[in-house]
Scaffold this active site. Structure first.
Site, short mmCIF file in Angstrom:
data_model
loop_
_atom_site.label_atom_id
_atom_site.label_comp_id
_atom_site.label_asym_id
_atom_site.label_seq_id
_atom_site.Cartn_x
_atom_site.Cartn_y
_atom_site.Cartn_z
N GLU A 129 -10.71 4.64 7.55
CA GLU A 129 -9.58 5.54 7.81
C GLU A 129 -10.16 6.86 8.32
O GLU A 129 -10.12 7.13 9.51
CB GLU A 129 -8.75 5.75 6.52
CG GLU A 129 -7.57 6.70 6.70
CD GLU A 129 -6.97 7.19 5.37
OE1 GLU A 129 -7.64 7.15 4.32
OE2 GLU A 129 -5.82 7.67 5.40
N HIS A 146 -9.89 1.58 0.17
CA HIS A 146 -9.66 2.40 1.36
C HIS A 146 -10.97 2.49 2.14
O HIS A 146 -11.99 2.94 1.59
CB HIS A 146 -9.24 3.82 0.96
CG HIS A 146 -7.82 3.94 0.52
ND1 HIS A 146 -7.33 3.31 -0.58
CD2 HIS A 146 -6.77 4.62 1.07
CE1 HIS A 146 -6.04 3.61 -0.71
NE2 HIS A 146 -5.67 4.40 0.28
N ASP A 186 2.03 4.20 2.78
CA ASP A 186 0.95 5.05 2.24
C ASP A 186 1.47 6.16 1.33
O ASP A 186 1.45 6.01 0.12
CB ASP A 186 0.10 5.60 3.39
CG ASP A 186 -1.33 5.92 2.98
OD1 ASP A 186 -1.74 5.53 1.88
OD2 ASP A 186 -2.05 6.56 3.77
N ASP A 187 1.86 7.29 1.90
CA ASP A 187 2.40 8.44 1.13
C ASP A 187 3.58 8.97 1.93
O ASP A 187 3.52 10.05 2.52
CB ASP A 187 1.34 9.55 1.01
CG ASP A 187 0.03 9.03 0.44
OD1 ASP A 187 -0.05 8.84 -0.78
OD2 ASP A 187 -0.90 8.78 1.23
N HIS A 196 1.02 4.91 -2.51
CA HIS A 196 0.55 5.67 -3.68
C HIS A 196 1.75 6.28 -4.39
O HIS A 196 2.58 6.94 -3.74
CB HIS A 196 -0.39 6.78 -3.24
CG HIS A 196 -1.59 6.30 -2.47
ND1 HIS A 196 -2.83 6.19 -3.04
CD2 HIS A 196 -1.71 5.87 -1.19
CE1 HIS A 196 -3.69 5.73 -2.13
NE2 HIS A 196 -3.04 5.52 -1.00
N HIS A 239 0.85 -1.20 0.00
CA HIS A 239 0.00 0.00 0.00
C HIS A 239 0.88 1.25 0.00
O HIS A 239 1.27 1.75 1.06
CB HIS A 239 -0.92 -0.01 1.23
CG HIS A 239 -1.93 1.10 1.23
ND1 HIS A 239 -3.29 0.88 1.45
CD2 HIS A 239 -1.81 2.43 1.03
CE1 HIS A 239 -3.94 2.02 1.40
NE2 HIS A 239 -3.06 2.99 1.15
N1 ADE Z 1 -4.75 8.95 -1.48
C1 ADE Z 1 -3.46 9.01 -1.13
N2 ADE Z 1 -3.32 8.70 0.18
C2 ADE Z 1 -4.56 8.46 0.67
C3 ADE Z 1 -5.06 8.09 1.94
N3 ADE Z 1 -4.29 7.91 3.01
N4 ADE Z 1 -6.39 7.95 2.06
C4 ADE Z 1 -7.20 8.12 1.00
N5 ADE Z 1 -6.77 8.46 -0.20
C5 ADE Z 1 -5.45 8.63 -0.38
ZN ZN Z 2 -3.68 4.93 0.85
#
Ligand code: ADE
Ligand code: ZN
Length: 334
Positions: free
Chosen positions: A192, A189, A270-271, A13, A11
């Site tokens: 969250e 997703h 994640d990011d 992006h 996971h």
């Molecule tokens: N797009 C990129 N990161 C995300 C996240 N944590 N939750 C939802 N969409 C996303």
């Molecule tokens: Zn994500």
């Protein structure tokens, strides 16, 4: 410390993995003022909505096939340098369309980056096409249709990311039907920004093998039991959850409780630069802050590999490499 543990993530992006220095050089190349989103080498945002806007601004700095190859290679090289053997990259062909590059060239650039990284380090990677929920059901359905017809061997899954508070899962269920019919692995997703109901919706209406985050399932004991019973894998991203204030701190983060309840969980970034993290830091946090043993951490990495959207032969090879590496480590510690 976890630096010597083999790692995997399922996971991350792709645009969310852009190192600030790379974003800055792209901004210079295209003459874009990023001062509203990037200061002193740090991405700037205050809440989930602003994060999504900052994410799209950074995504807009990658405009050619070569830009995407460079971004993908940069991210995978960083992962292989910390002992990662497998990664699933979440990509949005919509971004390709929005910047005028087109979905095919967008995907081709990412595939080039994967091939280059694999050539260099042997890291294995696959692509999860995602629909962005805040662009509405039609765009998400279009993303699923694109993933289905792309017939790209590296595209093995379908996801939905974006603003979880927009609409209900039911509005997007058709996209997942299309992806399922095309033989793609499903993840979504949920749980969250929204609570346990969102995870329940996902299980009822999408029946995914995995859920992105899913951590707010902890608000509902029966749901936790259901996840454990189904064997649904939660792609947990602890640093992201704390940065986005899903939980106040790592002490209240439910990773350990979910695992203890029998839910399959794994660790993901994640990011990463948006949340001042990296996969290496996520592993370290699991070890030193959440206080999980190396055996527990290895079992989460194994979960990620077992849940990977890859063919059986690749999965067997990855698991064999993982077993070899944890075996070597046990020997080197004696
Ligand atoms: N797009 C990129 N990161 C995300 C996240 N944590 N939750 C939802 N969409 C996303
Ligand atoms: Zn994500």
């Amino acid at each position: 410390m976890t630096q010597n543990l083999p790692k995997a993530e399922i996971h991350c992006h792709i645009e969310g993995a852009a190192p600030p220095a790379l974003a800055l050089s792209q901004a210079e190349r295209y003459g874009v003022d990023m001062s509203g989103f990037l200061r002193d080498g740090v991405y700037i945002w205050r809440d989930f909505s602003e994060f999504l806007v900052a994410y799209d601004a950074v995504a807009a700095l990658f405009r050619t096939e070569a830009d995407y190859a460079l971004l993908t290679q940069t991210y995978l090289d960083e992962l292989s340098a910390i002992g990662t053997i497998y990664s699933e990259i979440i990509v949005s062909p919509d971004h390709g369309d929005r910047i005028g590059l087109g979905a095919d060239a967008y995907l081709a650039g990412i595939c080039d980056g994967i091939a280059a990284a694999k050539e260099r380090s042997g890291i294995e990677a696959r692509i999860i096409v995602t629909g962005e929920r805040h662009f509405g059901p039609e765009r998400v359905i279009a993303a699923a249709e694109y993933a289905a017809r792309a017939k790209n061997p590296l595209v093995t899954g379908f996801n939905m990311a974006g603003e979880e508070r927009m609409g209900r899962v039911a509005d997007y269920a058709r996209a997942f039907d299309i992806a399922r019919d095309a033989g793609l692995g499903l993840t979504i997703h949920a749980g969250e920004v929204c609570g346990a109901f969102s995870v329940t919706d996902a299980l009822d209406l999408v029946k995914p093998a995995r859920i992105g985050h899913g951590v707010r399932a902890i608000e509902d004991d029966a749901l936790v039991a259901r996840l454990a019973e189904l064997g649904t894998v939660l792609e947990v991203c602890p640093g992201s959850n704390i940065a986005l204030s899903v939980f106040a701190d790592f002490d209240s983060h439910p990773l350990k409780r979910l695992k203890a309840a029998g839910v399959k969980v794994c660790i993901n970034s994640d990011d990463p630069p948006f949340f001042s993290t990296s996969l290496a830091r996520e592993y370290d946090i699991a070890s030193t802050v959440i206080r999980m043993s190396d055996a527990e951490i290895n079992s989460m990495t194994r979960t990620a590999l077992e849940a990977a959207f890859v063919d059986d032969a690749t999965k067997a090879a990855l698991l064999a490499r993982f077993d070899r590496e944890i075996g070597d480590q046990a020997v080197s510690m004696t």
